[in-house]
Design an enzyme around this catalytic site. Structure first.
Site, PDB file in Angstrom:
ATOM      1  N   THR A   1    -121.957 108.997   7.201  1.00 24.72           N
ATOM      2  CA  THR A   1    -122.852 108.921   8.358  1.00 24.72           C
ATOM      3  C   THR A   1    -124.151 109.698   8.157  1.00 24.72           C
ATOM      4  O   THR A   1    -125.215 109.274   8.602  1.00 24.72           O
ATOM      5  CB  THR A   1    -122.114 109.480   9.610  1.00 24.72           C
ATOM      6  OG1 THR A   1    -120.940 108.701   9.794  1.00 24.72           O
ATOM      7  CG2 THR A   1    -122.957 109.422  10.847  1.00 24.72           C
TER       8      THR A   1
ATOM      9  N   SER B   1    -116.631 107.077   3.188  1.00 27.16           N
ATOM     10  CA  SER B   1    -115.717 107.911   2.396  1.00 27.16           C
ATOM     11  C   SER B   1    -114.271 107.427   2.445  1.00 27.16           C
ATOM     12  O   SER B   1    -113.436 107.899   1.689  1.00 27.16           O
ATOM     13  CB  SER B   1    -115.817 109.379   2.803  1.00 27.16           C
ATOM     14  OG  SER B   1    -115.182 109.605   4.027  1.00 27.16           O
TER      15      SER B   1
ATOM     16  N   THR C   1    -117.345 112.163   6.446  1.00 30.10           N
ATOM     17  CA  THR C   1    -116.427 113.203   6.915  1.00 30.10           C
ATOM     18  C   THR C   1    -114.959 112.792   6.795  1.00 30.10           C
ATOM     19  O   THR C   1    -114.083 113.646   6.707  1.00 30.10           O
ATOM     20  CB  THR C   1    -116.710 113.566   8.390  1.00 30.10           C
ATOM     21  OG1 THR C   1    -116.620 112.378   9.183  1.00 30.10           O
ATOM     22  CG2 THR C   1    -118.070 114.192   8.545  1.00 30.10           C
TER      23      THR C   1
ATOM     24  N   THR D   1    -109.119 120.701   7.020  1.00 30.25           N
ATOM     25  CA  THR D   1    -108.648 119.407   7.516  1.00 30.25           C
ATOM     26  C   THR D   1    -109.656 118.882   8.529  1.00 30.25           C
ATOM     27  O   THR D   1    -110.211 119.668   9.305  1.00 30.25           O
ATOM     28  CB  THR D   1    -107.282 119.623   8.231  1.00 30.25           C
ATOM     29  OG1 THR D   1    -106.346 120.053   7.252  1.00 30.25           O
ATOM     30  CG2 THR D   1    -106.760 118.376   8.907  1.00 30.25           C
TER      31      THR D   1
ATOM     32  N   THR E   1     -95.557 121.067   6.470  1.00 32.78           N
ATOM     33  CA  THR E   1     -95.309 120.904   7.911  1.00 32.78           C
ATOM     34  C   THR E   1     -96.329 119.973   8.577  1.00 32.78           C
ATOM     35  O   THR E   1     -97.488 119.914   8.159  1.00 32.78           O
ATOM     36  CB  THR E   1     -95.300 122.270   8.641  1.00 32.78           C
ATOM     37  OG1 THR E   1     -95.246 122.032  10.051  1.00 32.78           O
ATOM     38  CG2 THR E   1     -96.528 123.108   8.340  1.00 32.78           C
ATOM     39  N   GLN E   2     -95.860 119.284   9.600  1.00 34.49           N
ATOM     40  CA  GLN E   2     -96.755 118.434  10.402  1.00 34.49           C
ATOM     41  C   GLN E   2     -97.666 119.288  11.290  1.00 34.49           C
ATOM     42  O   GLN E   2     -98.654 118.793  11.818  1.00 34.49           O
ATOM     43  CB  GLN E   2     -95.922 117.499  11.290  1.00 34.49           C
ATOM     44  CG  GLN E   2     -95.169 116.457  10.505  1.00 34.49           C
ATOM     45  CD  GLN E   2     -94.245 115.604  11.369  1.00 34.49           C
ATOM     46  OE1 GLN E   2     -94.405 115.505  12.579  1.00 34.49           O
ATOM     47  NE2 GLN E   2     -93.287 114.973  10.727  1.00 34.49           N
TER      48      GLN E   2
HETATM   49  N1  ASP Z   1    -116.618 106.726   8.111  1.00 31.62           N
HETATM   50  C1  ASP Z   1    -117.588 107.725   7.752  1.00 31.62           C
HETATM   51  C2  ASP Z   1    -117.236 108.245   6.379  1.00 31.62           C
HETATM   52  O1  ASP Z   1    -116.337 109.015   6.232  1.00 31.62           O
HETATM   53  C3  ASP Z   1    -117.619 108.795   8.770  1.00 31.62           C
HETATM   54  C4  ASP Z   1    -118.569 109.921   8.477  1.00 31.62           C
HETATM   55  O2  ASP Z   1    -119.358 109.928   7.566  1.00 31.62           O
HETATM   56  O3  ASP Z   1    -118.573 110.864   9.244  1.00 31.62           O
HETATM   57  O4  ASP Z   1    -117.868 107.865   5.439  1.00 31.62           O
END
Ligand code: ASP
Length: 319
Positions: free
Chosen positions: A11, A55, A86, A163, A274-275
């Site tokens: 993004t 990603s 992300t 995470t 662990t979850q």
């Molecule tokens: N779907 C996008 C990615 O991971 C989301 C982002 O960039 O925040 O490439």
């Protein structure tokens, strides 16, 4: 001061098309047009752009390309900033942390929830602070943060402890079991005790062999014997990560424990994580956890799923 920005997509590298209103990728080599503030650094900021990907398309081959790019440019730059979507940033940062050994320079991942060309973007602050972190040096001229990190929303986090925890908030990443390495307010405050010490041997070693023969199984109430047995029959897996409840607990039904024991006895590493987002696997706390330990399951302690997976890829590639 020379910083290399490696743009991979996500993004952050988008701007709104004035006509359609849709986010579109733009040529990141012209980043200073989008963020003229960057000129104020007075640093040399070079950019390498990959063909932008979402990603979700990240693969081990993509990680190899990233570490190779860092290694090829290692001697010419003080630090590296990787712009990345992300969604899988925590996987990529974890993978790179294992693939880059004796790292003496910062490798800082960042991205954003809103495109950098949008008015309310979080991308500019993230990018600016990631660059500042990558350039930061201690009094002896060494990098302040010689490790792979994620910078996001005022926090610098250890890559393999992090995470993605929110799909909509600017505060999208958390390191639940390890303190932030730095927090950005008026000042960028480094938490020096938490940061990895400068490596004794600072000659970078790059590991590019990854073996992905790993499966992850999330344990859930109502899981059937047939499901677990079919997992035990997957050909060629060398490790199975089981995501268990609480402090590492799973059902004690004989069929469950027997199947897990058979998988472990066959030579597959069974790793218990662990979850829960916070806390760790403690196999001696409850009978349920103890039975797994007796069946040959290894405790992953407080490791994240992203780090567990990529660490196994790395270890299986190495051994
Ligand atoms: N779907 C996008 C990615 O991971 C989301 C982002 O960039 O925040 O490439």
């Amino acid at each position: 001061m020379k910083i290399l920005i490696i743009y991979t997509g996500g993004t952050i590298g988008m701007k709104q098309n004035a006509r359609t209103g849709m986010p579109e990728t733009f040529d990141f080599a012209q980043i200073e047009e989008e963020a003229p503030e960057l000129k104020k650094f007075g640093f040399v900021l070079d950019t390498i752009s990959f063909q932008p990907i979402d990603s979700s398309e990240a693969t081990p081959a993509f990680w190899v390309r990233l570490v190779t790019t860092v290694a090829d440019n290692y001697d010419n730059y003080n630090g590296f900033v990787i712009l990345h979507g992300t969604d899988t940033m925590a996987y990529s940062a974890s993978a790179l942390s294992f693939m880059l050994q004796n790292l003496a320079k910062p490798v800082i991942f960042t991205g954003s929830q809103l495109p950098i060309g949008m008015l309310r973007t979080d991308g500019k602050e993230n990018l600016i602070s990631a660059i500042e972190t990558a350039a930061s040096q201690t009094d002896d001229g060494r990098a302040t943060v010689p490790e792979v990190c994620i910078y996001f929303q005022n926090k610098l986090l250890r890559g393999n402890r992090t995470t993605k925890s929110s799909a909509e908030h600017f505060n999208a990443f958390n390191s639940f079991n390890y303190p932030p390495l730095a927090e950005a307010g008026i000042y960028l405050k480094f938490n020096r005790q938490a940061i990895m010490p400068y490596p004794e041997n600072d000659r970078l070693t790059v590991h590019t062999r990854l073996d992905t023969s790993t499966a992850i199984l999330k344990i859930f109430p109502g899981m059937s014997q047939a499901l677990l047995e079919s997992v035990s029959k997957i050909q060629g897996i060398r490790s199975l990560i089981i995501e268990t409840f609480g402090s590492g607990n799973a059902p004690t039904f004989p069929w469950f424990i027997d199947s897990i024991r058979k998988i472990a006895d066959s030579g597959t590493v069974v790793l218990n994580i662990t979850q829960c987002l916070r806390g760790e696997v403690d196999p001696d706390k409850y009978t349920t956890g103890r039975l797994l330990k007796k069946a040959g399951v290894v405790s992953g302690k407080d490791i994240t799923a992203e780090a567990a997976l990529t660490k196994l890829f790395y270890l299986q590639g190495k051994y």
